[in-house]
Design a protein around this motif. Structure first.
Motif, PDB file in Angstrom:
ATOM      1  N   LEU A   1     -32.556   2.106 -49.415  1.00  0.00           N
ATOM      2  CA  LEU A   1     -32.889   1.205 -48.305  1.00  0.00           C
ATOM      3  C   LEU A   1     -31.727   0.298 -47.907  1.00  0.00           C
ATOM      4  CD1 LEU A   1     -36.513   0.134 -49.368  1.00  0.00           C
ATOM      5  CD2 LEU A   1     -35.887   1.720 -47.533  1.00  0.00           C
ATOM      6  N   THR A   2     -30.879  -0.050 -48.870  1.00  0.00           N
ATOM      7  CA  THR A   2     -29.775  -0.961 -48.576  1.00  0.00           C
ATOM      8  C   THR A   2     -28.489  -0.249 -48.174  1.00  0.00           C
ATOM      9  OG1 THR A   2     -29.232  -1.077 -50.945  1.00  0.00           O
ATOM     10  CG2 THR A   2     -30.621  -2.835 -50.050  1.00  0.00           C
ATOM     11  N   ASP A   3     -28.476   1.075 -48.224  1.00  0.00           N
ATOM     12  CA  ASP A   3     -27.291   1.832 -47.814  1.00  0.00           C
ATOM     13  C   ASP A   3     -27.262   1.905 -46.282  1.00  0.00           C
ATOM     14  OD1 ASP A   3     -25.390   3.764 -47.126  1.00  0.00           O
ATOM     15  OD2 ASP A   3     -25.817   4.996 -48.880  1.00  0.00           O
TER      16      ASP A   3
ATOM     17  N   ASN B   1     -31.047   4.904 -40.065  1.00  0.00           N
ATOM     18  CA  ASN B   1     -31.858   5.677 -39.124  1.00  0.00           C
ATOM     19  C   ASN B   1     -32.914   6.551 -39.799  1.00  0.00           C
ATOM     20  OD1 ASN B   1     -30.540   4.660 -36.856  1.00  0.00           O
ATOM     21  ND2 ASN B   1     -28.890   6.139 -37.066  1.00  0.00           N
ATOM     22  N   SER B   2     -32.974   6.526 -41.126  1.00  0.00           N
ATOM     23  CA  SER B   2     -33.968   7.356 -41.814  1.00  0.00           C
ATOM     24  C   SER B   2     -34.840   6.530 -42.760  1.00  0.00           C
ATOM     25  CB  SER B   2     -33.277   8.493 -42.564  1.00  0.00           C
ATOM     26  OG  SER B   2     -32.260   8.006 -43.400  1.00  0.00           O
ATOM     27  N   LEU B   3     -35.045   5.261 -42.410  1.00  0.00           N
ATOM     28  CA  LEU B   3     -35.907   4.412 -43.227  1.00  0.00           C
ATOM     29  C   LEU B   3     -37.358   4.869 -43.103  1.00  0.00           C
ATOM     30  CD1 LEU B   3     -34.434   0.875 -42.414  1.00  0.00           C
ATOM     31  CD2 LEU B   3     -34.008   2.280 -44.435  1.00  0.00           C
TER      32      LEU B   3
ATOM     33  N   LEU C   1     -40.821  13.521 -45.855  1.00  0.00           N
ATOM     34  CA  LEU C   1     -41.193  12.855 -47.092  1.00  0.00           C
ATOM     35  C   LEU C   1     -39.988  12.729 -48.008  1.00  0.00           C
ATOM     36  CD1 LEU C   1     -44.392  12.517 -48.480  1.00  0.00           C
ATOM     37  CD2 LEU C   1     -42.968  13.609 -50.187  1.00  0.00           C
ATOM     38  N   MET C   2     -39.781  11.522 -48.505  1.00  0.00           N
ATOM     39  CA  MET C   2     -38.707  11.307 -49.482  1.00  0.00           C
ATOM     40  C   MET C   2     -39.336  10.781 -50.763  1.00  0.00           C
ATOM     41  SD  MET C   2     -36.922   7.929 -47.771  1.00  0.00           S
ATOM     42  CE  MET C   2     -36.903   8.548 -46.112  1.00  0.00           C
TER      43      MET C   2
ATOM     44  N   ALA D   1     -45.008  10.950 -35.741  1.00  0.00           N
ATOM     45  CA  ALA D   1     -44.885  11.358 -37.139  1.00  0.00           C
ATOM     46  C   ALA D   1     -44.242  10.252 -37.961  1.00  0.00           C
ATOM     47  CB  ALA D   1     -44.067  12.639 -37.238  1.00  0.00           C
ATOM     48  N   LYS D   2     -44.843   9.962 -39.074  1.00  0.00           N
ATOM     49  CA  LYS D   2     -44.356   8.908 -39.957  1.00  0.00           C
ATOM     50  C   LYS D   2     -43.452   9.505 -41.031  1.00  0.00           C
ATOM     51  CE  LYS D   2     -46.980   5.560 -38.290  1.00  0.00           C
ATOM     52  NZ  LYS D   2     -46.375   4.497 -37.532  1.00  0.00           N
ATOM     53  N   THR D   3     -42.412   8.758 -41.380  1.00  0.00           N
ATOM     54  CA  THR D   3     -41.593   9.122 -42.527  1.00  0.00           C
ATOM     55  C   THR D   3     -42.196   8.422 -43.735  1.00  0.00           C
ATOM     56  OG1 THR D   3     -39.608   9.358 -41.183  1.00  0.00           O
ATOM     57  CG2 THR D   3     -39.289   9.015 -43.540  1.00  0.00           C
ATOM     58  N   VAL D   4     -42.458   9.188 -44.776  1.00  0.00           N
ATOM     59  CA  VAL D   4     -43.144   8.678 -45.950  1.00  0.00           C
ATOM     60  C   VAL D   4     -42.196   8.656 -47.146  1.00  0.00           C
ATOM     61  CG1 VAL D   4     -45.064   9.077 -47.538  1.00  0.00           C
ATOM     62  CG2 VAL D   4     -45.324   9.585 -45.106  1.00  0.00           C
ATOM     63  N   CYS D   5     -42.303   7.592 -47.924  1.00  0.00           N
ATOM     64  CA  CYS D   5     -41.514   7.443 -49.143  1.00  0.00           C
ATOM     65  C   CYS D   5     -42.477   7.256 -50.308  1.00  0.00           C
ATOM     66  CB  CYS D   5     -40.593   6.232 -48.997  1.00  0.00           C
ATOM     67  SG  CYS D   5     -39.701   5.800 -50.487  1.00  0.00           S
TER      68      CYS D   5
END
Length: 135
Positions: free
Chosen positions: A49-51, A56-58, A36-37, A7-11
């Motif tokens: 992205l820089t935090d 672990n949730s990129l 999804l974010m 499963a891919k995490t989508v932004c």
């Protein structure tokens, strides 16, 4: 149709809330991703992205609009190229726009970190194919 594994995490980075709603529905119907974010401009996404707490949730895939307030898609890409080495993860970026301007298309294709330029609206078949290509 089953989930494309893993499963891919989508932004989604876009200021059009109706478009985001439609894209989320399509991703859900096609069972492409449960994760999804959304961000309404490039700066919000870069801040995420820089935090270090978000390491672990990129996302695996980013759908990036061009025209947004605060920081547009081009500004996001300028910042992304600088932070990419610190992320430690391959992220597939699709620039998605209603613009059919050749200058925008050529500019996007000249940025090696952009996988493809996709014209809105994204059809269900195209969306499935984009997920397959990012697998």
């Amino acid at each position: 149709m089953t989930l494309i594994s893993p499963a891919k995490t989508v932004c989604v980075i876009d200021d059009d809330k109706i478009y985001i709603y439609g894209l989320k529905k399509l991703i859900s119907i096609k069972q492409l991703s449960p994760n999804l974010m959304e961000f309404y401009n490039g700066k919000e996404a870069i801040d995420f992205l820089t935090d270090p707490e978000n390491l672990n949730s990129l996302p695996d895939i980013i759908f990036l609009d061009i025209n947004m307030p605060v920081m547009d898609g081009w500004g996001f890409m300028e910042s992304f190229v600088k932070i990419k080495p610190q992320l430690g993860k391959k992220i597939t970026i699709y620039m998605v726009s209603s613009s059919i301007n050749d200058d925008d298309i050529e500019r996007a294709k000249s940025i090696s970190d952009i996988t493809d330029y996709v014209i809105k609206p994204i059809s269900p078949d195209t969306l499935v194919e984009l997920f397959r290509l990012a697998a």
